[in-house]
Enzyme design. Structure first.
Site, PDB file in Angstrom:
ATOM      1  N   TYR A   1     -12.442 -55.522  12.910  1.00 53.93           N
ATOM      2  CA  TYR A   1     -11.933 -54.216  13.320  1.00 53.93           C
ATOM      3  C   TYR A   1     -10.421 -54.149  13.174  1.00 53.93           C
ATOM      4  CZ  TYR A   1     -10.283 -56.496  17.552  1.00 53.93           C
ATOM      5  OH  TYR A   1      -9.643 -57.326  18.431  1.00 53.93           O
TER       6      TYR A   1
ATOM      7  N   PHE B   1      -2.232 -51.707  16.714  1.00 50.12           N
ATOM      8  CA  PHE B   1      -1.979 -52.485  17.923  1.00 50.12           C
ATOM      9  C   PHE B   1      -2.852 -53.732  17.992  1.00 50.12           C
ATOM     10  CE2 PHE B   1      -5.857 -51.344  20.048  1.00 50.12           C
ATOM     11  CZ  PHE B   1      -6.147 -50.073  19.619  1.00 50.12           C
ATOM     12  N   ASP B   2      -3.908 -53.771  17.211  1.00 48.38           N
ATOM     13  CA  ASP B   2      -4.773 -54.944  17.250  1.00 48.38           C
ATOM     14  C   ASP B   2      -5.648 -54.973  16.001  1.00 48.38           C
ATOM     15  OD1 ASP B   2      -7.472 -56.121  19.408  1.00 48.38           O
ATOM     16  OD2 ASP B   2      -6.091 -57.210  18.111  1.00 48.38           O
TER      17      ASP B   2
ATOM     18  N   ILE C   1     -14.336 -51.694  26.037  1.00 49.10           N
ATOM     19  CA  ILE C   1     -14.106 -50.304  26.436  1.00 49.10           C
ATOM     20  C   ILE C   1     -15.322 -49.459  26.069  1.00 49.10           C
ATOM     21  CG2 ILE C   1     -11.595 -50.321  26.385  1.00 49.10           C
ATOM     22  CD1 ILE C   1     -11.669 -49.312  23.537  1.00 49.10           C
TER      23      ILE C   1
ATOM     24  N   TYR D   1      -8.459 -46.866  27.467  1.00 48.09           N
ATOM     25  CA  TYR D   1      -7.661 -47.457  28.546  1.00 48.09           C
ATOM     26  C   TYR D   1      -7.038 -46.450  29.490  1.00 48.09           C
ATOM     27  CZ  TYR D   1      -8.502 -51.892  26.439  1.00 48.09           C
ATOM     28  OH  TYR D   1      -9.125 -53.001  25.943  1.00 48.09           O
TER      29      TYR D   1
ATOM     30  N   PHE E   1     -10.330 -46.764  15.698  1.00 46.84           N
ATOM     31  CA  PHE E   1     -10.730 -48.070  15.209  1.00 46.84           C
ATOM     32  C   PHE E   1     -11.487 -47.933  13.909  1.00 46.84           C
ATOM     33  CE2 PHE E   1      -9.786 -50.959  18.638  1.00 46.84           C
ATOM     34  CZ  PHE E   1      -9.743 -50.164  19.761  1.00 46.84           C
TER      35      PHE E   1
END
Lengths: 592, 221
Positions: B132, B142-143, B169, B195, B213
């Site tokens: 992902y 961010f990730d 999440i 979040y 994502f």
């Protein structure tokens, strides 16, 4: 002299076939060689050792010279160093790796506290060389080496301030950095295996040894260390060490989220189950969690998709472990981890079924111990702050269940008082428009109130000891009687009132009157005693010994002070009680 | 058959003349008025006590009001007394676990970038593995667990977890359940299912951030 002896024994051994050297040969070689090195004749020793004719001798006997060699190298006398280093290199090439390891590790183990850092620094590269020569069979030796090295490094004092970390007087930072270099080729080897096979067996020996090393590092020294953030200390070897350990774990196939959730997810009993437990010590995992969530180490390799409630659930295990210790450093870390984990969750969000989990009961219990028993005041205060934070995160039903549980189990008037204050806040919240709920109004509130509005020992209850609890419960009752109009009776208090009067207010009034009378009498007699013995006003009234030390005597003045303050306390309770009685008197009670 | 309204017990003159004792007035009103009426006029409780606190004028006024408003017993939904309520509740059986309340429409959208096999969909509790990349609305990443080069992909593992169990999440839990094996999809998740108000400052996710994502569902176990 010694040099001649060395030459003699070497010459003699040259003739011996098939390396059939006798124990005397070994001894002579060792003794002579040692003396030569110690006397500074390392150049000559070197030339003997590198001589082709002596290859077999050196291979069998050479490693015994490691001891004296290392000692000389540690002394760092310039004239000897180049030759001694050359001897060492030669031995590393020629001697059996297993024997070299034994010799080198012995030197590491025997290092005294003052020379640990130097010895480790000196011997890491030689050790690495020897280990790499072992080829595919190196795993257990790597493990042994890492274990010995870490045990020694862990003995080094941990720097506390940023200046201490910068100065690194005892060498911990230097050793940690060097250890990372040491471990690199082994980690690379594992990475290659993963790349080639797309996976790696969990039981791959080398992988397991590296895992053990990481876990051990997390416990000592990393759990001891207080890492400084980049703003405080830009270049921090300890922070780098921590980061690298986490990266290594990830590289050898240990998923960080899986590590964190080990204790939470149910595991089937698999063969070697116990082995699994030993491989992942809880204390190390607690440190891992702290590094991730409080120090923000290696956040970029930790997935940002985990649900905050799940993260809290995982961390509760580690918080529980840390808070059940007595060392203040552990308690501090436990509180910080708890605070950080809670802050990720939105208020009123934690569902009631979390309270079924063991840790959601044991952590508050441990927290109460910190709040009430910890000698350090900052920790007690922080404990209370985190306690309230945890309450704020529960949803309404969970708050209710939590309060009920705490009232039944905390057995501490201060904690009970604090809980009762929270109950009042919840009742107040619930009475506001659109906030109504089943838990702090009517139906379920009354059973909770029965736990609040009661005297543990009836009229004989020690009112002073239970002051916090009594005051808060009276405040709550007064609040409800004023706020909840009797014709609305949203809380149900007005129906319950006659019971409250019988079970609580009347015995409280009785107890109060009794206590007041008693203390007022004591006060009177103490004042009279004081007048009588006014000349010796310093004479003690009673003596108290603690731990074989007599405490300073309590003078009549002090006794009077104590009694007076007790009487004031009763007045305080009475004022609220009287107000409540007044409110009840003036309002109509629905008598049915 | 509906009961007829109660009749006045005394004439106007009688009431004005001080003939009628307070206690009688109170009793009458208590006997005939609705509970809520009595509560509002502070006429509940022991007659003696009411007599102590209520003035004659108040009682006369209440009496008049009663007949004007006709708020007699049985004319209003009488509030069931708390005592009866309490008795009922203590006998009530333990409440069964409620199903989570339906919160409304899903707070994510999915667009398929590469089709999956359309037959294997994960169930709750299955272990799924995925690659992902997560970005904020402004495009910043961010990730991600996708390594930079394809070669390096062999060295890293896709993220594995049990789907539908609240470990990730909500947007992920719900999104992955409607993806099939091999599918690559773009999930846009509202902050409520990500979040929320807190965000994740450590991971550069601000409060109330919508997350995007790109997810590839590699395997289902």
């Amino acid at each position: 002299m010694a040099l001649e002896q060395l030459c003699d024994v070497v010459q003699r051994c040259q003739a011996i076939k098939d390396e059939g050297f006798s124990p005397e040969d070994y001894d002579l070689f060792f003794t002579a060689g040692r003396t030569c090195i110690e006397e500074g004749n390392s150049a000559q020793v070197l030339s003997i050792l590198v001589d082709e004719k002596n290859k077999n001798i050196v291979r069998c006997m050479g490693w015994n010279l490691l001891g004296p060699l290392v000692q000389i190298l540690l002394k760092k006398e310039d004239r000897n160093l180049p030759h001694c280093h050359a001897i060492l290199s030669h031995l590393l090439e020629v001697c059996s790796p297993k024997e070299l390891l034994v010799g080198l590790l012995e030197q590491v183990e025997e290092a005294d506290t003052g020379s640990i850092a130097e010895t480790v620094t000196l011997l890491l590269k030689p050790l690495q060389t020897a280990l790499l020569r072992l080829g595919v069979k190196k795993a257990s030796s790597v493990g042994m080496a890492l274990s010995t090295l870490l045990s020694q490094v862990a003995r080094l004092p941990v720097p506390v301030t940023k200046e201490q970390e910068e100065d690194d007087v005892f060498g911990l930072c230097h050793c940690c950095t060097a250890l990372l270099q040491f471990v690199k080729p082994f980690v690379e080897e594992i990475k290659e295996v993963v790349k080639d096979n797309n996976k790696i067996s969990k039981d791959n020996e080398l992988r397991v040894e590296l895992l053990k090393f990481c876990m051990k590092s997390l416990s000592k020294p990393l759990l001891e260390v207080q890492l400084k953030d980049p703003d405080t200390l830009l270049k921090s070897p300890l922070r780098d060490f921590a980061t690298e350990i986490l990266i290594i774990l990830s590289s050898i196939g240990e998923s960080l989220p899986d590590l964190l959730s080990r204790n939470v997810l149910k595991r089937r009993e698999v063969p070697g189950f116990l082995e699994e437990e030993v491989r992942y010590p809880k204390e190390s995992l607690a440190c891992l969690s702290y590094l991730l969530f409080v120090d923000h180490i290696a956040v970029d390799i930790f997935p940002a998709v985990l649900s905050p409630i799940f993260v809290l659930q995982c961390n509760m295990e580690y918080i529980d472990l840390l808070l059940s210790r007595t060392e203040e450093s552990r308690l501090q870390k436990g509180l910080e981890l708890y605070e950080k984990s809670l802050n990720r969750v939105e208020d009123n969000n934690l569902p009631v079924d979390l309270l079924e989990l063991k840790t959601f009961f044991s952590v508050p219990q441990n927290l109460v111990k910190v709040m009430t028993l910890c000698p350090d005041q900052t920790l007690r205060t922080k404990g209370l702050k985190v306690f309230q934070l945890s309450i704020d995160k529960f949803n309404t039903e969970a708050k209710y269940k939590f309060f009920k549980g705490m009232l039944k189990t905390s057995h501490h008037a201060g904690v009970e008082g604090y809980i009762i204050k929270n109950i009042k806040n919840q009742v107040d919240f619930s009475l506001r428009p659109c906030n109504g709920n089943d838990w702090f109004l009517g139906k379920h509130l009354l059973p909770l109130l029965r736990l609040v509005l009661c005297l543990p020992h009836g009229p004989e209850t020690d009112l002073l000891q239970n002051l916090d609890r009594i005051m808060e419960s009276l405040n709550l009752l007064r609040y409800m009687l004023i706020r909840d109009k009797e014709w609305e009776n949203e809380t149900g208090i007005w129906i319950e009132l006659y019971k409250i009067e019988d079970n609580y207010l009347k015995p409280l009034r009785t107890g109060l009157n009794m206590s007041k009378a008693h203390y007022e009498a004591e006060l009177k007699s103490a004042k009279e005693n004081k007048k009588i013995s006014s000349k010796d006003s310093k004479t003690s009234v009673c003596s108290v010994t603690v731990d074989n030390e007599k405490l300073p005597n309590m003078t009549p003045e002090m006794q009077i002070q104590v009694l007076q303050s007790a009487v004031f306390t009763f007045d305080l309770i009475e004022s609220v009680l009287a107000r409540i009685e007044e409110i009840i008197e003036t309002k109509e009670r629905p008598l049915l | 058959m509906m009961a007829a309204d109660p009749e006045r017990a005394w004439s106007e003159e009688q009431l004005k003349s001080e003939e009628v004792p307070k206690k009688d007035l109170i009793k009458f009103i208590q006997d005939n008025a609705a509970h809520s009426f009595l509560a509002e006029h502070k006429l509940l409780g022991n007659i003696k006590n009411v007599a102590k606190t209520a003035k004659k004028e108040q009682l006369l006024e209440a009496y008049e009001q009663l007949f004007e408003s006709r708020r007699f017993k049985g004319s209003e939904m009488d509030v069931v007394t708390e005592q009866v309520q309490a008795a009922k509740i203590s006998d009530a059986p333990k409440e069964a676990k409620m199903e989570p309340v339906d919160e409304g429409p899903p707070k994510f959208t999915k667009s398929v970038l590469k089709k999956g096999d359309k037959t294997n969909f994960p169930k709750k509790g299955d272990t799924v593995s995925c690659w992902y990349t997560g970005t904020l609305e402004d495009g910043s990443v961010f990730d991600s667990n996708v390594p930079a080069t394809a070669k390096k992909k062999k060295q890293t593992k896709p993220l594995s977890f049990k789907v539908g169990m609240g470990k990730v999440i909500r947007g992920w839990d719900e999104g992955l359940l409607v993806m099939s094996k091999g599918e690559t999809a773009r999930l846009e998740i509202e902050s409520e299912w990500a979040y929320g108000k807190k965000g994740l400052p450590d991971s550069k996710i601000p409060p109330n951030a919508k997350l995007i994502f790109e997810v590839e569902l590699v395997s289902i176990d």
